[in-house]
Motif scaffolding. Sequence first.
Motif, PDB file in Angstrom:
ATOM      1  N   LEU A   9      50.473  13.458-108.959  1.00 55.41           N
ATOM      2  CA  LEU A   9      50.743  14.572-107.885  1.00 55.41           C
ATOM      3  C   LEU A   9      52.193  13.603-107.242  1.00 55.41           C
ATOM      4  O   LEU A   9      51.904  12.777-106.951  1.00 55.41           O
ATOM      5  N   LEU A  10      53.025  14.653-106.975  1.00 54.16           N
ATOM      6  CA  LEU A  10      54.300  14.010-106.260  1.00 54.16           C
ATOM      7  C   LEU A  10      54.492  14.971-104.750  1.00 54.16           C
ATOM      8  O   LEU A  10      54.326  16.026-104.716  1.00 54.16           O
ATOM      9  N   ARG A  11      54.654  13.949-103.756  1.00 56.42           N
ATOM     10  CA  ARG A  11      54.739  14.299-102.424  1.00 56.42           C
ATOM     11  C   ARG A  11      55.872  13.487-101.951  1.00 56.42           C
ATOM     12  O   ARG A  11      56.223  12.445-102.142  1.00 56.42           O
ATOM     13  N   CYS A  12      56.341  13.992-100.630  1.00 53.94           N
ATOM     14  CA  CYS A  12      57.426  13.329 -99.949  1.00 53.94           C
ATOM     15  C   CYS A  12      57.019  13.178 -98.465  1.00 53.94           C
ATOM     16  O   CYS A  12      56.103  14.185 -97.955  1.00 53.94           O
ATOM     17  N   SER A  13      57.555  12.149 -97.886  1.00 54.42           N
ATOM     18  CA  SER A  13      57.200  11.954 -96.321  1.00 54.42           C
ATOM     19  C   SER A  13      58.270  11.406 -95.688  1.00 54.42           C
ATOM     20  O   SER A  13      59.071  10.287 -96.257  1.00 54.42           O
ATOM     21  N   VAL A  37      62.551  15.321-112.273  1.00 52.22           N
ATOM     22  CA  VAL A  37      62.741  14.160-112.718  1.00 52.22           C
ATOM     23  C   VAL A  37      61.415  13.665-113.165  1.00 52.22           C
ATOM     24  O   VAL A  37      61.218  12.866-114.168  1.00 52.22           O
ATOM     25  N   LEU A  38      60.349  13.954-112.198  1.00 51.84           N
ATOM     26  CA  LEU A  38      59.100  13.338-112.615  1.00 51.84           C
ATOM     27  C   LEU A  38      58.410  14.105-113.826  1.00 51.84           C
ATOM     28  O   LEU A  38      58.079  13.334-114.689  1.00 51.84           O
ATOM     29  N   CYS A  70      57.484  11.973-117.490  1.00 52.35           N
ATOM     30  CA  CYS A  70      56.033  12.051-117.860  1.00 52.35           C
ATOM     31  C   CYS A  70      55.916  13.073-118.955  1.00 52.35           C
ATOM     32  O   CYS A  70      54.567  13.653-119.284  1.00 52.35           O
ATOM     33  N   ALA A  71      56.858  13.439-119.851  1.00 55.04           N
ATOM     34  CA  ALA A  71      56.721  14.089-120.628  1.00 55.04           C
ATOM     35  C   ALA A  71      55.656  13.836-121.885  1.00 55.04           C
ATOM     36  O   ALA A  71      55.640  12.885-122.266  1.00 55.04           O
ATOM     37  N   GLY A  72      54.840  14.693-122.064  1.00 50.86           N
ATOM     38  CA  GLY A  72      53.455  14.683-122.902  1.00 50.86           C
ATOM     39  C   GLY A  72      52.411  13.718-122.229  1.00 50.86           C
ATOM     40  O   GLY A  72      51.618  13.240-123.258  1.00 50.86           O
ATOM     41  N   ARG A  73      52.676  13.473-121.099  1.00 46.11           N
ATOM     42  CA  ARG A  73      51.415  12.616-120.608  1.00 46.11           C
ATOM     43  C   ARG A  73      51.295  13.260-119.313  1.00 46.11           C
ATOM     44  O   ARG A  73      51.687  13.991-118.677  1.00 46.11           O
TER      45      ARG A  73
END
Length: 250
Positions: A137-141, A125-126, A130-133
């Motif tokens: 960083l993606l994290r979960c908690s 999904v991210l 962010c296609a082309g940009r």
Amino acid sequence: MTAFLRLLLTLTISSTALVGCVRMLTPLLSRRPALREALLLAAGVRMLFPAAPEWRLIAGLFPGGEGGLYETARRLAHFGAARVAAFLWFFGACAAFAPHLWGYIKLRRKIRQSIHAPSAAQQEVLDTLCAGRRKPLLRCSAALPAPVTFGVLHPVIILPDSVGQAEQLAELLRLELVRIRRFDNLRGWLMLLAACVHWFNPAAWYLNRTARTARVAAREAAVQGGSDEAELPGCGGRLRRVVRRLKLSW
């Protein structure tokens, strides 16, 4: 010492007048949240950085020669009152900033204990958004009730484990990406710093609180592609439902 106190006083006077002007313009800016937030940010910056009006105001309030406030300040400085006032200001500024800094440190520690990599679906999904940009960083908690973003130059989005639905995830990630693009973290710390430096001025705390609300409205409007705050029946309404569902406290 007295020169610093004079500058602080004149900064307070000039910036309070600017905050009052922005407050009077609020009814006219209710449909332009981004412009309102920019004006509030400008008022916060004026609280930290002096300009020509401050030096003219110093000359008016503290004229040279005998008599007036200049002579009073000189006599107070002779008795050490200026040093006492500077110490009280420094102690108040530290006391105002310390709880926010400690809360930030505690949050970082709490997140660090339960942080983990996102699922493949969440990362996808991210990547789509962010296609082309440049991608953050993606994290979960599991320690979070709501998404948070850390960093300015190298941002990290941390999602709560309670986010499951793809539609909900996409809407929350859009908000966080807008936060990164607008440098909202930097803006928030800047406004907080202005409030702590001018901790004795109620206008500074009003400015910080109002600017925080305005940033939220500007983010929602930016998600809509620049729509006005009052015209968010679509995705903006869904975003607010997501916020209530996750108990976000912006």
